[in-house]
Write a protein that holds these residues in place. Sequence first.
Motif, PDB file in Angstrom:
ATOM      1  N   MET A  67      61.413  86.107  75.274  1.00 14.91           N
ATOM      2  CA  MET A  67      61.342  85.260  76.469  1.00 14.91           C
ATOM      3  C   MET A  67      62.653  84.505  76.674  1.00 14.91           C
ATOM      4  O   MET A  67      63.357  84.214  75.716  1.00 14.91           O
ATOM      5  CB  MET A  67      60.223  84.217  76.309  1.00 14.91           C
ATOM      6  CG  MET A  67      58.831  84.745  76.592  1.00 14.91           C
ATOM      7  SD  MET A  67      57.568  83.507  76.190  1.00 14.91           S
ATOM      8  CE  MET A  67      57.316  82.730  77.764  1.00 14.91           C
ATOM      9  N   ILE A  68      62.935  84.193  77.936  1.00 12.46           N
ATOM     10  CA  ILE A  68      64.067  83.297  78.234  1.00 12.46           C
ATOM     11  C   ILE A  68      63.472  82.014  78.785  1.00 12.46           C
ATOM     12  O   ILE A  68      62.764  82.049  79.798  1.00 12.46           O
ATOM     13  CB  ILE A  68      65.000  83.834  79.348  1.00 12.46           C
ATOM     14  CG1 ILE A  68      65.300  85.317  79.193  1.00 12.46           C
ATOM     15  CG2 ILE A  68      66.285  83.033  79.414  1.00 12.46           C
ATOM     16  CD1 ILE A  68      66.184  85.842  80.327  1.00 12.46           C
ATOM     17  N   ASN A  69      63.704  80.915  78.110  1.00 10.02           N
ATOM     18  CA  ASN A  69      63.166  79.635  78.567  1.00 10.02           C
ATOM     19  C   ASN A  69      64.323  78.706  78.899  1.00 10.02           C
ATOM     20  O   ASN A  69      65.016  78.228  78.004  1.00 10.02           O
ATOM     21  CB  ASN A  69      62.274  79.038  77.488  1.00 10.02           C
ATOM     22  CG  ASN A  69      61.128  79.978  77.150  1.00 10.02           C
ATOM     23  OD1 ASN A  69      60.402  80.409  78.044  1.00 10.02           O
ATOM     24  ND2 ASN A  69      61.001  80.334  75.882  1.00 10.02           N
ATOM     25  N   ILE A  70      64.521  78.509  80.206  1.00  8.80           N
ATOM     26  CA  ILE A  70      65.689  77.769  80.668  1.00  8.80           C
ATOM     27  C   ILE A  70      65.280  76.402  81.198  1.00  8.80           C
ATOM     28  O   ILE A  70      64.342  76.294  81.993  1.00  8.80           O
ATOM     29  CB  ILE A  70      66.394  78.547  81.808  1.00  8.80           C
ATOM     30  CG1 ILE A  70      66.913  79.886  81.276  1.00  8.80           C
ATOM     31  CG2 ILE A  70      67.522  77.722  82.415  1.00  8.80           C
ATOM     32  CD1 ILE A  70      67.473  80.794  82.354  1.00  8.80           C
ATOM     33  N   ILE A  71      65.981  75.377  80.749  1.00 10.64           N
ATOM     34  CA  ILE A  71      65.829  74.070  81.385  1.00 10.64           C
ATOM     35  C   ILE A  71      66.964  73.949  82.393  1.00 10.64           C
ATOM     36  O   ILE A  71      68.145  73.981  82.015  1.00 10.64           O
ATOM     37  CB  ILE A  71      65.937  72.919  80.363  1.00 10.64           C
ATOM     38  CG1 ILE A  71      64.822  73.024  79.322  1.00 10.64           C
ATOM     39  CG2 ILE A  71      65.887  71.559  81.079  1.00 10.64           C
ATOM     40  CD1 ILE A  71      64.961  72.035  78.166  1.00 10.64           C
ATOM     41  N   LEU A  72      66.608  73.845  83.667  1.00 12.28           N
ATOM     42  CA  LEU A  72      67.619  73.628  84.698  1.00 12.28           C
ATOM     43  C   LEU A  72      67.706  72.120  84.882  1.00 12.28           C
ATOM     44  O   LEU A  72      66.720  71.472  85.248  1.00 12.28           O
ATOM     45  CB  LEU A  72      67.195  74.347  85.982  1.00 12.28           C
ATOM     46  CG  LEU A  72      68.287  74.659  86.979  1.00 12.28           C
ATOM     47  CD1 LEU A  72      69.470  75.357  86.326  1.00 12.28           C
ATOM     48  CD2 LEU A  72      67.736  75.534  88.088  1.00 12.28           C
ATOM     49  N   PHE A  73      68.880  71.600  84.589  1.00 12.33           N
ATOM     50  CA  PHE A  73      69.031  70.162  84.408  1.00 12.33           C
ATOM     51  C   PHE A  73      70.071  69.623  85.371  1.00 12.33           C
ATOM     52  O   PHE A  73      70.957  70.353  85.809  1.00 12.33           O
ATOM     53  CB  PHE A  73      69.500  69.943  82.950  1.00 12.33           C
ATOM     54  CG  PHE A  73      69.399  68.544  82.451  1.00 12.33           C
ATOM     55  CD1 PHE A  73      68.176  68.016  82.076  1.00 12.33           C
ATOM     56  CD2 PHE A  73      70.533  67.758  82.341  1.00 12.33           C
ATOM     57  CE1 PHE A  73      68.081  66.727  81.596  1.00 12.33           C
ATOM     58  CE2 PHE A  73      70.452  66.454  81.851  1.00 12.33           C
ATOM     59  CZ  PHE A  73      69.223  65.947  81.478  1.00 12.33           C
ATOM     60  N   GLY A  74      69.963  68.342  85.684  1.00  9.75           N
ATOM     61  CA  GLY A  74      70.962  67.720  86.556  1.00  9.75           C
ATOM     62  C   GLY A  74      70.328  66.613  87.353  1.00  9.75           C
ATOM     63  O   GLY A  74      69.103  66.511  87.423  1.00  9.75           O
ATOM     64  N   PRO A  75      71.149  65.779  87.967  1.00 12.36           N
ATOM     65  CA  PRO A  75      70.620  64.652  88.738  1.00 12.36           C
ATOM     66  C   PRO A  75      69.828  65.125  89.947  1.00 12.36           C
ATOM     67  O   PRO A  75      69.918  66.294  90.347  1.00 12.36           O
ATOM     68  CB  PRO A  75      71.892  63.900  89.164  1.00 12.36           C
ATOM     69  CG  PRO A  75      72.987  64.895  89.075  1.00 12.36           C
ATOM     70  CD  PRO A  75      72.616  65.848  87.984  1.00 12.36           C
ATOM     71  N   PRO A  76      69.063  64.201  90.575  1.00 12.20           N
ATOM     72  CA  PRO A  76      68.382  64.568  91.812  1.00 12.20           C
ATOM     73  C   PRO A  76      69.401  65.084  92.812  1.00 12.20           C
ATOM     74  O   PRO A  76      70.515  64.561  92.888  1.00 12.20           O
ATOM     75  CB  PRO A  76      67.754  63.247  92.300  1.00 12.20           C
ATOM     76  CG  PRO A  76      68.348  62.163  91.463  1.00 12.20           C
ATOM     77  CD  PRO A  76      68.833  62.790  90.206  1.00 12.20           C
ATOM     78  N   GLY A  77      69.043  66.124  93.528  1.00 11.73           N
ATOM     79  CA  GLY A  77      69.967  66.633  94.541  1.00 11.73           C
ATOM     80  C   GLY A  77      71.080  67.498  93.991  1.00 11.73           C
ATOM     81  O   GLY A  77      71.996  67.871  94.717  1.00 11.73           O
ATOM     82  N   SER A  78      71.000  67.885  92.718  1.00 10.38           N
ATOM     83  CA  SER A  78      72.092  68.691  92.161  1.00 10.38           C
ATOM     84  C   SER A  78      71.903  70.176  92.449  1.00 10.38           C
ATOM     85  O   SER A  78      72.761  70.983  92.106  1.00 10.38           O
ATOM     86  CB  SER A  78      72.223  68.448  90.649  1.00 10.38           C
ATOM     87  OG  SER A  78      71.007  68.694  90.006  1.00 10.38           O
ATOM     88  N   GLY A  79      70.767  70.532  93.055  1.00  9.04           N
ATOM     89  CA  GLY A  79      70.569  71.932  93.436  1.00  9.04           C
ATOM     90  C   GLY A  79      69.646  72.695  92.507  1.00  9.04           C
ATOM     91  O   GLY A  79      69.594  73.932  92.554  1.00  9.04           O
ATOM     92  N   LYS A  80      68.891  71.975  91.695  1.00 11.93           N
ATOM     93  CA  LYS A  80      68.026  72.661  90.725  1.00 11.93           C
ATOM     94  C   LYS A  80      66.990  73.548  91.421  1.00 11.93           C
ATOM     95  O   LYS A  80      66.807  74.696  91.042  1.00 11.93           O
ATOM     96  CB  LYS A  80      67.289  71.638  89.841  1.00 11.93           C
ATOM     97  CG  LYS A  80      68.225  70.745  89.027  1.00 11.93           C
ATOM     98  CD  LYS A  80      67.446  69.854  88.073  1.00 11.93           C
ATOM     99  CE  LYS A  80      66.548  68.840  88.741  1.00 11.93           C
ATOM    100  NZ  LYS A  80      67.250  67.747  89.440  1.00 11.93           N
ATOM    101  N   GLY A  81      66.332  72.995  92.430  1.00 17.35           N
ATOM    102  CA  GLY A  81      65.290  73.772  93.121  1.00 17.35           C
ATOM    103  C   GLY A  81      65.855  75.013  93.792  1.00 17.35           C
ATOM    104  O   GLY A  81      65.292  76.109  93.698  1.00 17.35           O
ATOM    105  N   THR A  82      66.989  74.855  94.461  1.00 10.45           N
ATOM    106  CA  THR A  82      67.641  75.965  95.167  1.00 10.45           C
ATOM    107  C   THR A  82      68.034  77.062  94.183  1.00 10.45           C
ATOM    108  O   THR A  82      67.781  78.253  94.411  1.00 10.45           O
ATOM    109  CB  THR A  82      68.927  75.446  95.858  1.00 10.45           C
ATOM    110  OG1 THR A  82      68.575  74.340  96.671  1.00 10.45           O
ATOM    111  CG2 THR A  82      69.611  76.521  96.670  1.00 10.45           C
ATOM    112  N   GLN A  83      68.642  76.664  93.090  1.00 15.79           N
ATOM    113  CA  GLN A  83      69.111  77.649  92.109  1.00 15.79           C
ATOM    114  C   GLN A  83      67.945  78.271  91.352  1.00 15.79           C
ATOM    115  O   GLN A  83      67.971  79.469  91.044  1.00 15.79           O
ATOM    116  CB  GLN A  83      70.110  77.004  91.134  1.00 15.79           C
ATOM    117  CG  GLN A  83      71.399  76.508  91.800  1.00 15.79           C
ATOM    118  CD  GLN A  83      72.223  77.632  92.432  1.00 15.79           C
ATOM    119  OE1 GLN A  83      72.116  78.800  92.043  1.00 15.79           O
ATOM    120  NE2 GLN A  83      73.055  77.293  93.408  1.00 15.79           N
TER     121      GLN A  83
END
Length: 193
Positions: free
Chosen positions: A1-17
């Motif tokens: 499995m690949i388990n990725i934490i997409l991290f960053g401040p609000p508005g950094s583009g996590k949802g889009t990416q």
Amino acid sequence: MINIILFGPPGSGKGTQAAKLLEKYNLLHISTGDLFRYEIGNKTELGLKARSYMDKGELVPDSVTIGMLRNKVEANPDVEGYIFDGFPRTVPQSKALDILLAEKGEEVTMLLELLVNDEEIVSRLLERAKVSGRSDDADESIIRNRIEVYKKNTTPVADFYAKTGKTHKINGIGEIEEVFERLCGKIDVTCSC
Ligand code: ADP
């Protein structure tokens, strides 16, 4: 499995990416912010509780958040991996995630941190408010509080995973496609997949 934490401040583009990454790598996207908004939309007890914190730009208590995350993971056991977006946001949440994954014989593969400066965040979120209708995006003082909460409570999560060499910093400024290529480059090198 690949388990990725997409991290960053609000508005950094996590949802889009995350939306682009889940397609490419066939992963399940779990966004705690989206899960809370779903609960709010359905006027559940959990939603009502979460709302009082979200409206102020504060974090929802760990006990509520961790329970909800666990339910979502356990409801989707047969996946090729997860993208966690907006979770973990505190060190106790990180420890809970590690335990949950260990129970499945899994671990966090990597944490990808999108770097975006404060002024860019404020302008992106005010712009997003026009289409998202999110009240926590429409008010600059709430946005600034979210940034402060991020720096104080959430950045230690990146340090926590840095101890095991899992944290990678990615420049989050640029075209969506450019940032996506940077993320994929890091994933492909790390996972050789
Ligand atoms: P953003 O990343 O733009 O701040 P999210 O949709 O991820 O947006 O989160 C919106 C709000 O939901 C946060 O400000 C917080 O109140 C709450 N929230 C989301 N995830 C968590 C979490 N893991 N722990 C505590 N609160 C959370």
